[in-house]
Design an enzyme around this catalytic site. Structure first.
Site, PDB file in Angstrom:
ATOM      1  N   HIS A 364      -6.243 -23.701 -32.362  1.00 59.83           N
ATOM      2  CA  HIS A 364      -4.779 -23.370 -31.625  1.00 59.83           C
ATOM      3  C   HIS A 364      -4.916 -23.704 -30.006  1.00 59.83           C
ATOM      4  O   HIS A 364      -3.967 -23.144 -29.509  1.00 59.83           O
ATOM      5  CB  HIS A 364      -4.476 -22.018 -31.810  1.00 59.83           C
ATOM      6  N   LYS A 555       7.484 -15.191 -23.550  1.00 56.86           N
ATOM      7  CA  LYS A 555       6.014 -15.395 -23.913  1.00 56.86           C
ATOM      8  C   LYS A 555       4.851 -14.772 -23.243  1.00 56.86           C
ATOM      9  O   LYS A 555       5.384 -14.425 -22.255  1.00 56.86           O
ATOM     10  CB  LYS A 555       5.815 -17.146 -23.724  1.00 56.86           C
ATOM     11  N   ARG A 556       3.731 -15.182 -23.557  1.00 53.70           N
ATOM     12  CA  ARG A 556       2.809 -14.482 -22.850  1.00 53.70           C
ATOM     13  C   ARG A 556       2.797 -14.943 -21.221  1.00 53.70           C
ATOM     14  O   ARG A 556       3.087 -16.264 -21.208  1.00 53.70           O
ATOM     15  CB  ARG A 556       1.255 -14.907 -23.546  1.00 53.70           C
ATOM     16  N   LYS A 561       1.666 -21.714 -18.837  1.00 57.05           N
ATOM     17  CA  LYS A 561       3.199 -21.786 -19.424  1.00 57.05           C
ATOM     18  C   LYS A 561       4.155 -21.951 -18.319  1.00 57.05           C
ATOM     19  O   LYS A 561       5.280 -22.152 -18.441  1.00 57.05           O
ATOM     20  CB  LYS A 561       3.336 -20.495 -20.027  1.00 57.05           C
ATOM     21  N   THR A 665       6.030 -21.433 -30.535  1.00 53.32           N
ATOM     22  CA  THR A 665       6.739 -21.179 -31.916  1.00 53.32           C
ATOM     23  C   THR A 665       8.020 -20.387 -31.473  1.00 53.32           C
ATOM     24  O   THR A 665       9.088 -20.346 -32.204  1.00 53.32           O
ATOM     25  CB  THR A 665       5.831 -20.122 -32.892  1.00 53.32           C
ATOM     26  N   LYS A 669      12.235 -20.666 -32.698  1.00 58.12           N
ATOM     27  CA  LYS A 669      13.012 -19.666 -32.894  1.00 58.12           C
ATOM     28  C   LYS A 669      14.372 -19.713 -32.284  1.00 58.12           C
ATOM     29  O   LYS A 669      15.391 -19.497 -32.850  1.00 58.12           O
ATOM     30  CB  LYS A 669      12.451 -18.182 -32.905  1.00 58.12           C
TER      31      LYS A 669
HETATM   32  O1  73E Z   1       0.761 -22.611 -28.497  1.00 62.15           O
HETATM   33  C1  73E Z   1       0.286 -21.456 -29.082  1.00 62.15           C
HETATM   34  C2  73E Z   1       0.502 -21.668 -30.348  1.00 62.15           C
HETATM   35  O2  73E Z   1       1.894 -21.796 -30.694  1.00 62.15           O
HETATM   36  C3  73E Z   1      -1.015 -21.174 -28.762  1.00 62.15           C
HETATM   37  O3  73E Z   1      -1.378 -21.131 -27.333  1.00 62.15           O
HETATM   38  C4  73E Z   1      -1.352 -19.866 -29.481  1.00 62.15           C
HETATM   39  O4  73E Z   1      -1.265 -20.243 -30.813  1.00 62.15           O
HETATM   40  C5  73E Z   1      -0.058 -20.389 -31.498  1.00 62.15           C
HETATM   41  C6  73E Z   1       0.143 -20.462 -32.814  1.00 62.15           C
HETATM   42  O5  73E Z   1      -0.517 -21.713 -33.145  1.00 62.15           O
HETATM   43  C7  73E Z   1      -2.853 -19.352 -29.155  1.00 62.15           C
HETATM   44  N1  73E Z   1      -3.364 -18.242 -29.222  1.00 62.15           N
HETATM   45  C8  73E Z   1      -4.675 -18.178 -28.981  1.00 62.15           C
HETATM   46  N2  73E Z   1      -4.971 -19.540 -28.801  1.00 62.15           N
HETATM   47  N3  73E Z   1      -3.883 -20.207 -29.096  1.00 62.15           N
HETATM   48  C9  73E Z   1      -5.519 -17.089 -28.769  1.00 62.15           C
HETATM   49  C10 73E Z   1      -6.713 -17.180 -28.423  1.00 62.15           C
HETATM   50  C11 73E Z   1      -7.699 -16.277 -28.278  1.00 62.15           C
HETATM   51  C12 73E Z   1      -7.030 -15.035 -28.499  1.00 62.15           C
HETATM   52  C13 73E Z   1      -5.833 -14.774 -28.971  1.00 62.15           C
HETATM   53  C14 73E Z   1      -4.973 -16.045 -29.024  1.00 62.15           C
END
Ligand code: 73E
Length: 824
Positions: A364, A555-556, A561, A665, A669
């Site tokens: 991810h 978003k976070r 970002k 995501t 939405k």
């Molecule tokens: O771009 C997003 C993505 O849409 C990405 O940053 C996020 O996952 C979403 C779903 O695919 C994400 N979260 C984490 N890494 N990528 C993450 C890593 C460590 C702890 C918690 C979350």
């Protein structure tokens, strides 16, 4: 219960029947009558009544699963950000109207009871919410599947603001109990830790015996995952950590009461709290404990309780795929090896052949610092046998690399599962890539960059292992439930097939040219804004800028970002108006809405929150801007708030530096709810833009290759600062302490310095292009008739972003599992 026991009948779908269920639950389940019931009593009785309607289906699904032994998908995820459960259950069971009427007859308002629910916030952001969308789609697509995760006692922290600064409060979501979970202590399993390894007691090649030193009990809680009106109810099984015994009786008798309780607390800490980090791994011992805890319990559960007793595990690849949601569950790989070799007595090679066919890995991220690594010392102390197994996997893997690339020792070192520098550590992404039979990224661009950059060596060795599955979101929650007005309008136009076949939204395209339809769309958007305005006013005392544009960035909070770029736009507008450069009448009335939590230890992110609040306070208090500009930053952005906010938005801000956001995501939405996107060519934005068309998307900024070239050349933010007077003015205004009561040292000074000196995510380089795109937004919005046409086309062309489509892609490209109709 015998296999032949007839299933319970689903209760009758009628107001009378539902009323009886509700009152029975209130009287017998809660022990109160209606006159004396608290709101929580009524919420519980309502939820339990709804649950009755799904329970029969749930039992049938489990029964069929047992009978069919069909290939199952087990989605292993440290996070499931579920959001409110009641509304979703009402929808799935087709009880919305019946329940509303039944309660109304009793003098109760269903909305008031819905408001009692505390959403289970068992995730940080996109990754956890994706897992929740995926289990919804798995059920709706009729796929035999189970979600496995952790029942955190405290979910993502509750965000509050004190003097504009983020202050975290514990999220005790279980405080009043949850009507949605069913504990099954009889299926508890032990999870062991620590100790040492010894010579094996069996003769299998590669076997050792692990003699662990302590353990906890993993107790499962089952949650229903109903498909959309299709008769299937899958299971989400979340594990809670319990001490082995309530108290160690020996110690207790000896009067060592506090010691006995301390041991209990220690064990139960494992599922106490969700790590509030997003996109950055936390190298904490407790987190590794959490990961092994839920993974070991889940494997054990599947092997011992789901499979028949005499099951031949050589067939496992036909029976299951374990989908690894990022690297958090990757310790499952050595755990399965340990079970097969040490416990079942298989030779190493046989065990590895099976193991390599049952795991698939979803990555991810692209940020190198976000790739999880565990110090060898820590892993060896907590899981000594697993470390040995990882070493052996690595040894054999590196042999393979040497055969494929003779003499290339640099490559061997880059690819090794064990990093040597700065300290010896296990690279979990490498382990996942070696063990997984497939590795996927979460959007086209992301999957390409994984192959070309982050995991390039692996892609050269195994090109066929890599694939893409673009993320998606569930239309049930994020359109049908969140936006009832729009849903009715769509259904009136094209029927209701879109709810489970989102590509049907294409049929809306001709309606974008129908002035009546556009007017109806605008009315709904207006009503959604009104609803949002009301909630923000009641909840947080925040006022919106009349009925102007709602411009949302939710978003976070993370530097990549670029919430700071959004701030530069706002401050530049403000500065322009104040200095007379921009005539006030020319400015589109707009409310900038933020929603963002910062990881508690992420200082720069917290400073950004402080700065957003400071700028908001200044702008909102400025009477001359009344009705023109507002900044709304409601605290504690979560799924509940997202469902309120997204349907009200006109403009969706997706402004990460290209090459940094894996997918996003929220972007999907917003498009599905008729907001236009202003965005970079990053993550899934690329696919959104291609589908909706350039005329209905505001693209700006460097492309990924441009950004990485600029980085390679040596990026100097100072040059941009010096050469763009508006950028300079905006930054100077921030740096001068204008928004922070004259304080130049705190958040304002720190962000000024970081942007002008380092600017790791090149906000300054994209500023001018962003401002130009915002001007295009303003002129497009001035023709609201044509804007609403674009908004409708965004909806019509975004059907691809259903998580049903993502799940179909996983089925086709990775899992090879088949849907099974429950009603056969
Ligand atoms: O771009 C997003 C993505 O849409 C990405 O940053 C996020 O996952 C979403 C779903 O695919 C994400 N979260 C984490 N890494 N990528 C993450 C890593 C460590 C702890 C918690 C979350």
């Amino acid at each position: 219960m015998s296999e032949n026991t007839p299933p319970l009948a689903v209760p009758e779908h009628s107001v009378e029947s539902f009323t009886r269920s509700f009152l029975r639950e209130l009287n017998y389940g809660r022990g109160v009558d209606l006159d004396r019931a608290s709101a929580n009593d009524k919420y519980f009785a309502l939820s339990r009544a709804v649950r009755h309607y799904l329970t029969t289906r749930w039992l049938e699904t489990l029964r069929n699963q047992h009978r069919d032994q069909a290939k199952t998908v087990a989605y292993l995820s440290a996070e499931f950000l579920l959001g409110p459960q009641l509304e979703n259950a009402l929808l799935a069971a087709d009880l919305e109207d019946i329940a509303r009427d039944a309660l109304a007859n009793l003098g109760e308002d269903i909305e008031e009871l819905r408001a009692v629910e505390v959403e289970p916030g068992l995730g940080n952001g996109g990754l956890g919410r994706l897992a929740a969308c995926f289990i919804d789609s798995l059920a709706t697509l009729n796929v035999p599947s189970v979600g496995y995760g952790i029942r955190y006692e405290y979910g993502i922290f509750k965000q509050t603001f004190v003097d504009g600064k983020q202050v975290e409060k514990p999220d005790h979501w279980l405080h009043l109990g949850s009507p949605w979970e069913l504990p099954h202590p009889e299926y508890s399993v032990p999870v062991w830790f620590g100790g040492h390894t010894e010579e094996a007691t069996n003769s299998a090649e590669g076997a050792r015996t692990w003699v662990p030193s302590w353990h906890v009990t993993a107790k499962p809680y089952n949650y229903m995952v109903p498909g959309y009106r299709n008769g299937r109810v899958n299971t989400l099984r979340l594990w809670s950590a319990r001490a082995r015994h309530d108290f160690d009786l020996r110690e207790f008798n000896a009067g060592e009461y506090t010691e006995a309780v301390r041991a209990r607390t220690f064990a139960e800490n494992i599922s106490k709290v969700l790590y509030p980090e997003d996109s950055t791994p936390q190298g904490k011992e407790l987190r590794l404990q959490q990961q092994y805890f839920f993974v070991a319990a889940s494997l054990r559960d599947f092997l011992d309780h789901v499979l028949p007793e005499d099951y031949d595990l050589h067939n496992l690849p036909n029976r299951i795929t374990w989908q690894l949601n990022d690297t958090h569950p990757v310790i499952a790989v050595p755990e399965l090896m340990r079970i097969l070799v040490d416990e079942k007595g298989w030779d190493w090679a046989d065990a590895w052949a099976v193991t390599q066919k049952v795991f698939a890995y979803t990555c991810h991220t692209l940020l190198p610092e976000a790739l999880e690594v565990w110090p060898v010392e820590l892993l060896g102390r907590l899981l000594p046998r697993h470390l040995e197994i990882i070493y052996r996997i690595n040894e054999e893997f590196l042999e393979e690399v040497r055969e494929a690339f003779p003499g290339d020792e640099l490559r061997v070192r880059r690819m090794s599962i064990i990093a040597e520098e700065p300290g010896r550590a296990v690279r979990m992404a490498h382990l996942a890539t070696v063990a997984g039979f497939k590795v996927n990224g979460v959007a086209e661009l992301h999957s390409e960059l994984l192959k070309d950059k982050v995991l390039n060596d692996f892609a050269e060795m195994w090109p066929d292992k890599f694939t893409n599955v673009t993320n998606g979101v569930t239309p049930r929650r994020f359109v049908r439930l969140a936006n009832p007005g729009l849903s009715e309008l769509i259904t009136a136009g094209i029927g209701d097939g879109w709810i489970t076949d989102l590509e049907q939204l294409r049929n809306l395209e001709p309606l974008a040219d129908d002035p009546e339809f556009r007017r109806a769309f605008r009315d709904i958007k207006g009503a959604n804004k009104h609803r949002l305005a009301q909630v923000l006013k009641d909840r947080d005392g925040i006022e919106l800028a009349g009925d102007g544009m709602v411009d949302a960035m939710v978003k976070r909070l993370h530097e990549y970002k670029r919430q700071s770029l959004k701030l530069l736009h706002i401050v530049s507008l403000y500065e322009g108006i104040k200095s007379g450069r921009i005539p006030l009448e020319s400015v589109t009335p707009r409310t900038f809405v933020f929603g963002a939590k910062a990881a508690p230890g992420y200082v720069r992110a917290k400073e950004t929150i402080e700065l957003i609040n400071a700028i908001g306070r200044t702008i909102n208090a400025d009477a001359s801007l009344e009705g023109r500009l507002k900044v709304a930053f409601p605290p504690n952005y979560n799924v509940t708030l997202a469902e309120m906010l997204i349907p009200a938005a006109d403009l969706s801000e997706q402004i990460s530096l290209a090459g940094k956001e894996a997918s996003g995501t929220g972007n999907m939405k917003f498009a599905l709810n008729g907001a236009l996107t202003i965005g970079t060519d990053d993550g899934a934005n690329v696919e959104i833009r291609k589908l909706v068309g350039d005329d209905h998307f505001f693209l700006f900024g460097m492309s990924e290759p441009e950004a990485s070239d600029l980085q390679a050349e040596g990026y100097d933010p100072g040059a941009y600062y010096e050469s763009d007077p508006q950028l300079k003015a905006a930054l100077n205004l921030i740096g001068s302490g204008h928004f922070t009561g004259g304080d130049r040292d705190g958040a304002a000074g720190s962000i000024f310095a970081s942007l002008t000196q380092r600017d790791r995510f090149m906000a300054l380089a994209d500023f001018r292009s962003y401002m130009d795109a915002q001007e295009r937004v303003e002129s497009a919005y001035a023709d609201y008739e044509s804007w609403s046409r674009s908004a409708i086309l965004n909806i019509a062309r975004s059907g691809f972003f259903s998580s049903d489509r993502s799940i179909q892609d996983y089925l086709d490209r990775i899992w090879g599992a088949k849907p099974i109709d429950q009603n056969h």
